[in-house]
Design a protein around this motif. Sequence first.
Motif, PDB file in Angstrom:
ATOM      1  N   PHE A  53      76.926  68.480  20.756  1.00  0.00           N
ATOM      2  CA  PHE A  53      75.464  68.573  20.710  1.00  0.00           C
ATOM      3  C   PHE A  53      74.839  67.200  20.500  1.00  0.00           C
ATOM      4  CE2 PHE A  53      71.614  69.522  18.053  1.00  0.00           C
ATOM      5  CZ  PHE A  53      70.850  70.035  19.080  1.00  0.00           C
ATOM      6  N   LEU A  54      75.343  66.448  19.531  1.00  0.00           N
ATOM      7  CA  LEU A  54      74.798  65.110  19.264  1.00  0.00           C
ATOM      8  C   LEU A  54      75.078  64.164  20.411  1.00  0.00           C
ATOM      9  CD1 LEU A  54      73.359  63.879  16.639  1.00  0.00           C
ATOM     10  CD2 LEU A  54      74.202  66.217  16.479  1.00  0.00           C
ATOM     11  N   TYR A  55      76.267  64.252  20.978  1.00  0.00           N
ATOM     12  CA  TYR A  55      76.629  63.332  22.057  1.00  0.00           C
ATOM     13  C   TYR A  55      75.684  63.470  23.250  1.00  0.00           C
ATOM     14  CZ  TYR A  55      79.245  61.280  25.904  1.00  0.00           C
ATOM     15  OH  TYR A  55      79.598  60.532  26.987  1.00  0.00           O
ATOM     16  N   ILE A  56      75.472  64.670  23.714  1.00  0.00           N
ATOM     17  CA  ILE A  56      74.623  64.881  24.894  1.00  0.00           C
ATOM     18  C   ILE A  56      73.162  64.602  24.592  1.00  0.00           C
ATOM     19  CG2 ILE A  56      73.769  66.620  26.515  1.00  0.00           C
ATOM     20  CD1 ILE A  56      76.607  65.715  27.102  1.00  0.00           C
ATOM     21  N   THR A  57      72.682  65.083  23.471  1.00  0.00           N
ATOM     22  CA  THR A  57      71.241  64.967  23.194  1.00  0.00           C
ATOM     23  C   THR A  57      70.822  63.533  22.881  1.00  0.00           C
ATOM     24  OG1 THR A  57      71.667  65.631  20.883  1.00  0.00           O
ATOM     25  CG2 THR A  57      71.013  67.352  22.429  1.00  0.00           C
ATOM     26  N   ILE A  58      71.634  62.803  22.119  1.00  0.00           N
ATOM     27  CA  ILE A  58      71.264  61.414  21.812  1.00  0.00           C
ATOM     28  C   ILE A  58      71.326  60.552  23.063  1.00  0.00           C
ATOM     29  CG2 ILE A  58      71.982  59.335  20.574  1.00  0.00           C
ATOM     30  CD1 ILE A  58      72.620  61.005  18.196  1.00  0.00           C
ATOM     31  N   LEU A  59      72.308  60.789  23.915  1.00  0.00           N
ATOM     32  CA  LEU A  59      72.342  60.061  25.182  1.00  0.00           C
ATOM     33  C   LEU A  59      71.082  60.334  26.005  1.00  0.00           C
ATOM     34  CD1 LEU A  59      76.032  60.290  26.491  1.00  0.00           C
ATOM     35  CD2 LEU A  59      74.759  58.232  25.848  1.00  0.00           C
ATOM     36  N   THR A  60      70.615  61.569  25.992  1.00  0.00           N
ATOM     37  CA  THR A  60      69.393  61.909  26.731  1.00  0.00           C
ATOM     38  C   THR A  60      68.188  61.198  26.145  1.00  0.00           C
ATOM     39  OG1 THR A  60      70.323  64.109  27.198  1.00  0.00           O
ATOM     40  CG2 THR A  60      67.960  63.807  27.552  1.00  0.00           C
ATOM     41  N   VAL A  61      68.074  61.211  24.818  1.00  0.00           N
ATOM     42  CA  VAL A  61      66.950  60.534  24.162  1.00  0.00           C
ATOM     43  C   VAL A  61      66.956  59.052  24.482  1.00  0.00           C
ATOM     44  CG1 VAL A  61      65.990  59.865  21.922  1.00  0.00           C
ATOM     45  CG2 VAL A  61      66.749  62.211  22.295  1.00  0.00           C
ATOM     46  N   MET A  62      68.100  58.419  24.419  1.00  0.00           N
ATOM     47  CA  MET A  62      68.184  56.990  24.684  1.00  0.00           C
ATOM     48  C   MET A  62      67.916  56.676  26.150  1.00  0.00           C
ATOM     49  SD  MET A  62      71.373  55.858  22.286  1.00  0.00           S
ATOM     50  CE  MET A  62      71.277  54.205  22.928  1.00  0.00           C
ATOM     51  N   GLY A  63      68.315  57.575  27.034  1.00  0.00           N
ATOM     52  CA  GLY A  63      68.021  57.368  28.447  1.00  0.00           C
ATOM     53  C   GLY A  63      66.535  57.359  28.734  1.00  0.00           C
ATOM     54  N   VAL A  64      65.802  58.205  28.025  1.00  0.00           N
ATOM     55  CA  VAL A  64      64.343  58.244  28.195  1.00  0.00           C
ATOM     56  C   VAL A  64      63.713  56.981  27.627  1.00  0.00           C
ATOM     57  CG1 VAL A  64      62.235  59.433  27.475  1.00  0.00           C
ATOM     58  CG2 VAL A  64      64.219  60.759  28.240  1.00  0.00           C
ATOM     59  N   LYS A  65      64.159  56.565  26.445  1.00  0.00           N
ATOM     60  CA  LYS A  65      63.560  55.390  25.813  1.00  0.00           C
ATOM     61  C   LYS A  65      63.910  54.096  26.549  1.00  0.00           C
ATOM     62  CE  LYS A  65      62.885  57.068  21.126  1.00  0.00           C
ATOM     63  NZ  LYS A  65      63.055  56.775  19.686  1.00  0.00           N
ATOM     64  N   LYS A  66      64.981  54.133  27.299  1.00  0.00           N
ATOM     65  CA  LYS A  66      65.394  52.926  28.020  1.00  0.00           C
ATOM     66  C   LYS A  66      64.443  52.604  29.163  1.00  0.00           C
ATOM     67  CE  LYS A  66      69.509  50.902  30.186  1.00  0.00           C
ATOM     68  NZ  LYS A  66      70.920  51.136  30.586  1.00  0.00           N
ATOM     69  N   GLU A  67      63.825  53.630  29.742  1.00  0.00           N
ATOM     70  CA  GLU A  67      62.904  53.413  30.851  1.00  0.00           C
ATOM     71  C   GLU A  67      61.548  52.925  30.337  1.00  0.00           C
ATOM     72  OE1 GLU A  67      63.899  53.544  33.869  1.00  0.00           O
ATOM     73  OE2 GLU A  67      65.876  54.353  33.404  1.00  0.00           O
ATOM     74  N   THR A  68      60.859  52.173  31.151  1.00  0.00           N
ATOM     75  CA  THR A  68      59.573  51.611  30.743  1.00  0.00           C
ATOM     76  C   THR A  68      58.473  52.661  30.702  1.00  0.00           C
ATOM     77  OG1 THR A  68      59.179  50.996  33.060  1.00  0.00           O
ATOM     78  CG2 THR A  68      60.142  49.321  31.602  1.00  0.00           C
ATOM     79  N   THR A  69      58.570  53.694  31.534  1.00  0.00           N
ATOM     80  CA  THR A  69      57.579  54.773  31.539  1.00  0.00           C
ATOM     81  C   THR A  69      58.305  56.112  31.527  1.00  0.00           C
ATOM     82  OG1 THR A  69      57.471  54.913  33.961  1.00  0.00           O
ATOM     83  CG2 THR A  69      55.959  53.382  32.868  1.00  0.00           C
ATOM     84  N   LEU A  70      57.635  57.128  30.965  1.00  0.00           N
ATOM     85  CA  LEU A  70      58.226  58.460  30.919  1.00  0.00           C
ATOM     86  C   LEU A  70      58.411  59.046  32.318  1.00  0.00           C
ATOM     87  CD1 LEU A  70      56.352  60.085  27.883  1.00  0.00           C
ATOM     88  CD2 LEU A  70      58.700  59.237  27.954  1.00  0.00           C
ATOM     89  N   CYS A  71      57.549  58.621  33.241  1.00  0.00           N
ATOM     90  CA  CYS A  71      57.615  59.171  34.599  1.00  0.00           C
ATOM     91  C   CYS A  71      58.890  58.759  35.335  1.00  0.00           C
ATOM     92  CB  CYS A  71      56.393  58.731  35.402  1.00  0.00           C
ATOM     93  SG  CYS A  71      54.838  59.420  34.788  1.00  0.00           S
ATOM     94  N   SER A  72      59.490  57.649  34.907  1.00  0.00           N
ATOM     95  CA  SER A  72      60.701  57.175  35.572  1.00  0.00           C
ATOM     96  C   SER A  72      61.963  57.770  34.954  1.00  0.00           C
ATOM     97  CB  SER A  72      60.766  55.643  35.501  1.00  0.00           C
ATOM     98  OG  SER A  72      60.747  55.193  34.162  1.00  0.00           O
ATOM     99  N   SER A  73      61.793  58.708  34.004  1.00  0.00           N
ATOM    100  CA  SER A  73      62.937  59.357  33.360  1.00  0.00           C
ATOM    101  C   SER A  73      62.671  60.861  33.281  1.00  0.00           C
ATOM    102  CB  SER A  73      63.160  58.785  31.956  1.00  0.00           C
ATOM    103  OG  SER A  73      62.060  59.124  31.113  1.00  0.00           O
ATOM    104  N   VAL A  74      63.539  61.569  32.620  1.00  0.00           N
ATOM    105  CA  VAL A  74      63.345  63.021  32.476  1.00  0.00           C
ATOM    106  C   VAL A  74      62.202  63.343  31.532  1.00  0.00           C
ATOM    107  CG1 VAL A  74      65.728  63.579  33.019  1.00  0.00           C
ATOM    108  CG2 VAL A  74      65.091  63.143  30.644  1.00  0.00           C
ATOM    109  N   GLY A  75      61.770  62.372  30.723  1.00  0.00           N
ATOM    110  CA  GLY A  75      60.618  62.550  29.852  1.00  0.00           C
ATOM    111  C   GLY A  75      60.874  63.506  28.698  1.00  0.00           C
ATOM    112  N   ILE A  76      59.785  63.863  27.998  1.00  0.00           N
ATOM    113  CA  ILE A  76      59.887  64.760  26.849  1.00  0.00           C
ATOM    114  C   ILE A  76      60.435  66.118  27.264  1.00  0.00           C
ATOM    115  CG2 ILE A  76      58.500  66.058  25.167  1.00  0.00           C
ATOM    116  CD1 ILE A  76      56.749  63.618  24.844  1.00  0.00           C
ATOM    117  N   GLN A  77      60.006  66.590  28.440  1.00  0.00           N
ATOM    118  CA  GLN A  77      60.512  67.891  28.902  1.00  0.00           C
ATOM    119  C   GLN A  77      62.028  67.857  29.089  1.00  0.00           C
ATOM    120  OE1 GLN A  77      58.044  66.186  30.232  1.00  0.00           O
ATOM    121  NE2 GLN A  77      56.223  67.490  30.519  1.00  0.00           N
TER     122      GLN A  77
END
Length: 287
Positions: A65-89
């Motif tokens: 659970f932590l492995y997948i979810t933290i990777l997802t959170v970091m992937g979103v924060k790595k992008e400059t805009t939410l639109c270029s990532s999966v975003g909050i959804q």
Amino acid sequence: MEGKEEDVKLGANKYSERQPIGTAAQSQDKDYKEPPPAPLFEPGELQSWSFWRAGIAEFIATFLFLYITILTVMGVKKETTLCSSVGIQGIAWAFGGMIFALVYCTAGISGGHINPAVTFGLLLARKLSLTRAVFYMVMQCLGAICGAGVVKGFEKSQYQVHGGGANRVQNGYTKGDGLGAEIVGTFVLVYTVFSATDAKRSARDSHVPILAPLPIGFAVFLVHLATIPITGTGINPARSLGAAIIFNRDQAWDDHWIFWVGPFIGAALAAVYHQIVIRAIPFKSRS
């Protein structure tokens, strides 16, 4: 026209309502017996392989659970805009989807808690012993720490730069806002767990196919949509602890108490509400 009316009458009489609704459904006798409360202490569990297997299942599930979810959170924060990532959804779907999958996989082994707050709520409702509850919580926290640690090992410098998935009260919100969000969010989750796993509901609504992990995962998804902008969404002390320990920066610890106090209060309120108001268990025991 007379012939058609006769057909309607015949059909109404031939195919009568089989399933009562409303109060009529509640008054029907059902093949159901209230399960006895779990003993508070059960030392004999320590000699059972199923006890240790359940703890291992909780460890592995929380690790994944932590492995997948933290990777997802970091992937979103790595992008400059939410639109270029999966975003909050996308983050919300990752958390909800993983809970759905992991509860489905481990429900038959450990009950699929994957969350100390869920374990605490079920303990208050006497669904499991204190021995098992403490063991589950320890294994969940260890699994969360290991899951976050593996992410840091893969990401290295990126992990620290993008916050490591650690929870904190976001700018513009007070500690009271964060605490309230965690209490209500955990209440929604634990109340859903109680409702989805209620043995009486399974007996009463056996004609309605329902997969318990689905509403639980969907509840996690909805709570994340609502509270990610406030606290990053904890509602799981093990998740918050694992990320805080591995990230280990001041901002991860400043508000950390909120992610324990809030979920435990929310879980306790959900247990009281379900057992006393919804199921009226204390009143049944007196009659």
